[in-house]
Design a protein around this motif. Structure first.
Motif, PDB file in Angstrom:
ATOM      1  N   GLU A   1      25.030  -7.944  11.591  1.00  0.00           N
ATOM      2  CA  GLU A   1      23.045  -6.957  11.650  1.00  0.00           C
ATOM      3  C   GLU A   1      23.069  -5.859  11.189  1.00  0.00           C
ATOM      4  O   GLU A   1      21.399  -6.400  10.337  1.00  0.00           O
ATOM      5  CB  GLU A   1      22.387  -8.174  12.277  1.00  0.00           C
ATOM      6  N   LEU A   2      23.534  -5.591  11.484  1.00  0.00           N
ATOM      7  CA  LEU A   2      22.779  -3.929  12.087  1.00  0.00           C
ATOM      8  C   LEU A   2      22.872  -3.200   9.909  1.00  0.00           C
ATOM      9  O   LEU A   2      21.626  -2.996   9.654  1.00  0.00           O
ATOM     10  CB  LEU A   2      23.989  -2.498  12.131  1.00  0.00           C
TER      11      LEU A   2
ATOM     12  N   GLU B   1      22.360  -5.471   7.339  1.00  0.00           N
ATOM     13  CA  GLU B   1      21.620  -6.326   6.852  1.00  0.00           C
ATOM     14  C   GLU B   1      20.528  -5.652   6.899  1.00  0.00           C
ATOM     15  O   GLU B   1      19.507  -5.461   6.159  1.00  0.00           O
ATOM     16  CB  GLU B   1      22.532  -7.509   6.980  1.00  0.00           C
ATOM     17  N   ALA B   2      19.976  -4.828   8.150  1.00  0.00           N
ATOM     18  CA  ALA B   2      18.664  -5.108   8.485  1.00  0.00           C
ATOM     19  C   ALA B   2      18.822  -3.744   8.133  1.00  0.00           C
ATOM     20  O   ALA B   2      17.280  -3.508   7.540  1.00  0.00           O
ATOM     21  CB  ALA B   2      18.732  -4.832  10.004  1.00  0.00           C
ATOM     22  N   ALA B   3      19.455  -2.544   8.030  1.00  0.00           N
ATOM     23  CA  ALA B   3      19.312  -1.137   6.766  1.00  0.00           C
ATOM     24  C   ALA B   3      19.020  -1.674   5.212  1.00  0.00           C
ATOM     25  O   ALA B   3      18.687  -0.779   4.853  1.00  0.00           O
ATOM     26  CB  ALA B   3      20.217  -0.187   7.184  1.00  0.00           C
ATOM     27  N   ARG B   4      19.992  -2.479   5.019  1.00  0.00           N
ATOM     28  CA  ARG B   4      19.596  -2.563   3.859  1.00  0.00           C
ATOM     29  C   ARG B   4      18.119  -3.415   3.078  1.00  0.00           C
ATOM     30  O   ARG B   4      16.874  -3.124   2.040  1.00  0.00           O
ATOM     31  CB  ARG B   4      20.913  -4.075   3.442  1.00  0.00           C
ATOM     32  N   ILE B   5      17.795  -4.108   4.316  1.00  0.00           N
ATOM     33  CA  ILE B   5      16.716  -4.792   4.164  1.00  0.00           C
ATOM     34  C   ILE B   5      15.000  -3.749   4.081  1.00  0.00           C
ATOM     35  O   ILE B   5      14.104  -3.699   3.501  1.00  0.00           O
ATOM     36  CB  ILE B   5      15.997  -5.889   5.286  1.00  0.00           C
ATOM     37  N   ASP B   6      15.720  -2.475   4.948  1.00  0.00           N
ATOM     38  CA  ASP B   6      15.065  -1.981   5.095  1.00  0.00           C
ATOM     39  C   ASP B   6      14.246  -0.679   4.181  1.00  0.00           C
ATOM     40  O   ASP B   6      13.973  -0.201   3.803  1.00  0.00           O
ATOM     41  CB  ASP B   6      15.310  -1.004   6.445  1.00  0.00           C
ATOM     42  N   GLY B   7      15.698  -0.735   3.240  1.00  0.00           N
ATOM     43  CA  GLY B   7      15.313  -0.389   2.024  1.00  0.00           C
ATOM     44  C   GLY B   7      17.032   0.682   1.536  1.00  0.00           C
ATOM     45  O   GLY B   7      16.437   1.935   1.620  1.00  0.00           O
ATOM     46  N   ALA B   8      17.699   0.822   2.590  1.00  0.00           N
ATOM     47  CA  ALA B   8      19.001   1.585   2.381  1.00  0.00           C
ATOM     48  C   ALA B   8      20.067   1.345   1.590  1.00  0.00           C
ATOM     49  O   ALA B   8      20.115   0.267   0.939  1.00  0.00           O
ATOM     50  CB  ALA B   8      19.630   1.443   3.891  1.00  0.00           C
ATOM     51  N   ARG B   9      20.353   2.413   0.809  1.00  0.00           N
ATOM     52  CA  ARG B   9      20.948   1.766  -0.780  1.00  0.00           C
ATOM     53  C   ARG B   9      22.377   1.916   0.260  1.00  0.00           C
ATOM     54  O   ARG B   9      22.502   2.887   1.426  1.00  0.00           O
ATOM     55  CB  ARG B   9      21.216   3.418  -1.411  1.00  0.00           C
TER      56      ARG B   9
ATOM     57  N   GLN C   1      23.027   5.622   2.331  1.00  0.00           N
ATOM     58  CA  GLN C   1      21.924   6.132   3.768  1.00  0.00           C
ATOM     59  C   GLN C   1      22.656   4.731   4.487  1.00  0.00           C
ATOM     60  O   GLN C   1      22.476   5.239   5.353  1.00  0.00           O
ATOM     61  CB  GLN C   1      20.987   5.588   2.339  1.00  0.00           C
TER      62      GLN C   1
ATOM     63  N   PHE D   1      23.058   6.773   7.778  1.00  0.00           N
ATOM     64  CA  PHE D   1      21.714   6.910   8.448  1.00  0.00           C
ATOM     65  C   PHE D   1      22.414   5.840   9.727  1.00  0.00           C
ATOM     66  O   PHE D   1      22.014   5.817  11.278  1.00  0.00           O
ATOM     67  CB  PHE D   1      20.798   6.891   8.348  1.00  0.00           C
ATOM     68  N   VAL D   2      23.424   4.941   9.748  1.00  0.00           N
ATOM     69  CA  VAL D   2      23.305   3.270  10.641  1.00  0.00           C
ATOM     70  C   VAL D   2      24.734   3.930  11.159  1.00  0.00           C
ATOM     71  O   VAL D   2      25.130   4.201  12.337  1.00  0.00           O
ATOM     72  CB  VAL D   2      23.057   2.369  10.214  1.00  0.00           C
TER      73      VAL D   2
ATOM     74  N   TYR E   1      16.011  -3.820  -0.645  1.00  0.00           N
ATOM     75  CA  TYR E   1      15.340  -3.425  -0.674  1.00  0.00           C
ATOM     76  C   TYR E   1      13.867  -3.037  -2.041  1.00  0.00           C
ATOM     77  O   TYR E   1      13.113  -3.036  -1.868  1.00  0.00           O
ATOM     78  CB  TYR E   1      15.662  -1.664  -0.613  1.00  0.00           C
TER      79      TYR E   1
ATOM     80  N   PHE F   1      15.719 -10.450  12.479  1.00  0.00           N
ATOM     81  CA  PHE F   1      16.796 -11.347  13.238  1.00  0.00           C
ATOM     82  C   PHE F   1      17.149 -11.925  13.921  1.00  0.00           C
ATOM     83  O   PHE F   1      16.939 -11.603  15.103  1.00  0.00           O
ATOM     84  CB  PHE F   1      18.235 -10.200  12.646  1.00  0.00           C
TER      85      PHE F   1
ATOM     86  N   TYR G   1      18.756  -0.947  15.582  1.00  0.00           N
ATOM     87  CA  TYR G   1      19.386   0.319  15.964  1.00  0.00           C
ATOM     88  C   TYR G   1      19.290   0.820  17.166  1.00  0.00           C
ATOM     89  O   TYR G   1      18.685   1.806  17.273  1.00  0.00           O
ATOM     90  CB  TYR G   1      18.829   0.970  14.616  1.00  0.00           C
TER      91      TYR G   1
ATOM     92  N   HIS H   1      21.204   3.784  18.281  1.00  0.00           N
ATOM     93  CA  HIS H   1      20.860   4.617  18.075  1.00  0.00           C
ATOM     94  C   HIS H   1      19.925   5.448  18.476  1.00  0.00           C
ATOM     95  O   HIS H   1      19.365   6.688  17.993  1.00  0.00           O
ATOM     96  CB  HIS H   1      22.069   6.017  17.356  1.00  0.00           C
TER      97      HIS H   1
ATOM     98  N   LEU I   1      12.781   5.746   4.841  1.00  0.00           N
ATOM     99  CA  LEU I   1      13.345   5.673   3.597  1.00  0.00           C
ATOM    100  C   LEU I   1      12.788   5.759   2.678  1.00  0.00           C
ATOM    101  O   LEU I   1      13.366   6.075   1.347  1.00  0.00           O
ATOM    102  CB  LEU I   1      14.670   4.593   3.835  1.00  0.00           C
TER     103      LEU I   1
END
Lengths: 268, 348
Positions: A161-162, A164-172, A175, A179-180, B73, B81, B87, B89, B102
């Motif tokens: 999910e980490l 997936e959450a980053a992808r939904i947040d807009g990360a390519r 990224q 970032f994660v 995105y 979720f 995250y 960190h 971002l």
């Protein structure tokens, strides 16, 4: 009672590990004459002359620099590549992913000695012979499979999910890694860095082959043995000098080393 | 124009079809809940809307734009979720502001947006903490806050309360309802808990085996289910089902009693199912007796478990507290009775 009984063999094992270090340090403090007369006794009049001689006249200072450059360069490159590859293999979904991972694992089973001839030819073909960058790339090539395996295991244990959450947040994807995954991989990366630093620092075979007219510290010490067969104190001083950085790294990062060794063994 | 529309959406994993041609339209500002048993495809459908799963066929439109093949995105959605997915960190503020970072939003503006979201969720004192130092409820709020800061077109919630204890679940459920009223945003919420679905939803989508069984307002699904599955799934305790036969065009016989039902079509011959909710075994109609085998005392009400014609039945009893072995008079109220055909479809 059972704990006390168990402590006896444990103490003997610890002693067997510590004695060579003590032997090297003790003999490094002796003169050559004293060493011949009393090799296993304590140094009666300790001297640092052997350290000075090894560092300057035997050129260990130059070799030390070569070792530091090759080790630091290779370790940084290995951390970067292993983290990227581990992220890709553990998180991304692409065709033949499992096959790639199996191929990487399979390469762990091939001893370095078996591929020395084609490896040497490749180094020459790329014009990397007698270059520090050649040694850095060689270390990276040989230690990368294990590094990728470690990082893949670590990233596979992180919640999906980490990402997936980053992808939904807009990360390519890059990224998500930067970032994660890279910050979250810190414990495994520290362990990887330490283990690879040990491998690179202690290596003789690969550096002997790639850096033929320069030397790394371990090759320099091996050469000391050849040139001064009877001068055990000088050799001991070289060994102590070479071991110091590794012992220091171990003492500073010992918690991370132990934590990291468990990484990949147990998920979560 | 609807905010979200699914047209003929399917999903197959290997040879297994897990979503089988879903058509659904969700209006702007609507709160829609997907419910269904485990494995019905509700989370898969949500993940397809989010772009975390590819769509095998069909189209997904968000705000009029075809996003079927778009990356997550590019869909203008935010997702909360079940496991929070914070995250570890980053601090709470960094978590909530990550999407804005971002997008290249400047730090002062980012801080302002994060603070505003934190104010709405009353988590301002937590902004500098790491997720590891938060309770489950606080983490869930941060996860919601992370979604709010993005000002998405559609909020997606994937069983967000499942990891909370019962008390906190009720409290957070209310907060989500208030949040929806305050933001007026389009929300899609996945749960297997029909109480959450009933209390939160404008409309409920009941799914089974990758198909939509019924879509409607919670009260519509409760009062007027289309089939046996929906009738049994919505309502707690679940509806009583009694096997019956037609004894006339609009009559059925249960436990020696004849019920005349107000149906627009005559009853078919063959096996039928009579549905009566535990709370609807009163009013006017033929009487039967239930001998209580087990009694669940809930304080203001009690549930008596017994059998009618050998079929297990639950009856809600108000007014007095029944005891085990007590004969409880029940009414088979025809105005509350539902009849289902052999194929499980409702006969009206």
């Amino acid at each position: 009672m059972s704990k006390r009984l168990l402590s006896i063999p444990m103490a003997l094992i610890a002693l067997s590990c510590l004695y060579p270090l003590f032997f090297a340090l003790n003999n490094a403090l002796k003169t050559n004459k004293e060493d011949i007369l009393n090799r296993f006794g304590l140094a009666t009049s300790p001297t640092f002359e052997n350290f000075t001689q090894a560092w300057t006249r035997s050129h260990l200072s130059d070799y030390f620099l070569n070792s530091v450059t090759a080790t630091v360069g290779a370790v940084l490159l290995l951390m970067l590549l292993a983290s990227m590859a581990g992220f890709a293999l553990a998180i991304l979904r692409f065709p033949l992913r499992h096959l790639v991972f199996i191929a990487i694992l399979a390469s762990l089973m091939i001893p370095v000695q078996v591929v020395l001839v084609p490896f040497y030819k490749t180094v020459i073909a790329f014009g990397l012979l007698n270059t520090r960058i050649g040694l850095i790339l060689s270390y990276t090539a040989f230690f990368l499979p294990f590094s990728i395996y470690l990082m893949t295991s670590f990233y596979a244990g992180l919640p999906r999910e980490l990402t997936e959450a980053a992808r939904i947040d807009g990360a390519r994807f890059w990224q998500v890694w930067w970032f994660v995954m890279l910050p979250l991989g810190k414990p495994a990366l520290i362990t990887l860095g330490i283990l690879n630093a040990l491998y690179c620092w202690n290596d003789v075979l690969i550096s002997l082959l790639v850096l033929q007219d320069k030397r790394t510290l371990m090759v320099g010490i091996a050469a000391l043995r050849g040139e001064y067969t009877t001068n055990i104190p000088l050799l001991s001083a070289g060994i102590v000098l070479a071991a110091l950085p590794i012992v220091a790294i171990y003492l500073i990062f010992q918690r991370q080393i132990v934590n990291g060794i468990a990484t990949g063994a147990v998920k979560g | 124009m609807s905010e979200l529309s699914l047209t003929g959406v399917t999903k197959a994993f290997g040879g297994v079809q897990v979503i089988q041609g879903v058509d659904l339209s969700i209006e702007k500002g609507e709160f829609v809940v997907f419910v269904g048993p485990s494995g019905c495809g509700k989370s898969t459908l949500l993940r397809m809307i989010a772009g975390l799963e590819t769509t095998s066929s069909g189209t997904i439109h968000i705000a009029g734009e075809d996003v079927t093949k778009a990356e997550p995105y590019d869909r203008h959605i935010a997702m909360v979720f079940q496991s929070y997915a914070l995250y570890p960190h980053m601090t709470v503020a960094e978590n909530m502001g990550f999407a804005l970072r971002l997008q290249g939003v400047a730090a002062p503006e980012r801080r302002a947006l994060v603070t505003e979201a934190a104010r709405i969720l009353q988590i301002e004192p937590l902004l500098d903490r790491k997720p590891a130092h938060l309770s489950g409820g606080q983490r869930q709020r941060v996860a919601i806050g992370r979604a709010i800061t993005r000002h998405p077109k559609v909020f997606l919630f994937d069983e967000p309360l499942s990891n909370l204890d019962a008390e906190l679940r009720v409290q957070t459920r209310l907060e989500i309802a208030r949040l929806h009223q305050a933001l007026g945003a389009t929300m899609i919420y996945v749960t297997h808990d029909q109480t959450e679905a009933m209390t939160l939803a404008h409309r409920i989508v009941v799914l089974r085996a990758g198909r939509i069984e019924q879509v409607g307002r919670p009260t519509d699904l409760y009062d007027d289910p289309d089939n046996l599955f929906v009738a049994g799934f919505i309502g707690s305790p679940k509806m009583n089902f009694l096997p019956v036969q037609a004894s006339g065009p609009r009559e059925i016989t249960v436990a020696g009693q004849t019920l005349t039902l107000a149906l627009s079509v005559p009853l078919p011959t063959g096996p039928l199912t009579l549905g009566l909710r535990p709370e609807h075994l009163s009013g006017e109609g033929p009487q039967v007796t239930l001998v209580a085998e087990v009694v669940e005392q809930l304080g203001q009400t009690s549930y008596a478990h017994g059998k009618i014609d050998g079929t297990p039945v639950i009856a809600e009893v108000r007014g007095h507290r029944p005891q085990v072995g007590e004969a409880i008079p029940l009414t088979l109220n025809p105005s509350r009775a539902l009849v289902f055909g052999a194929d499980g479809q409702r006969l009206r």
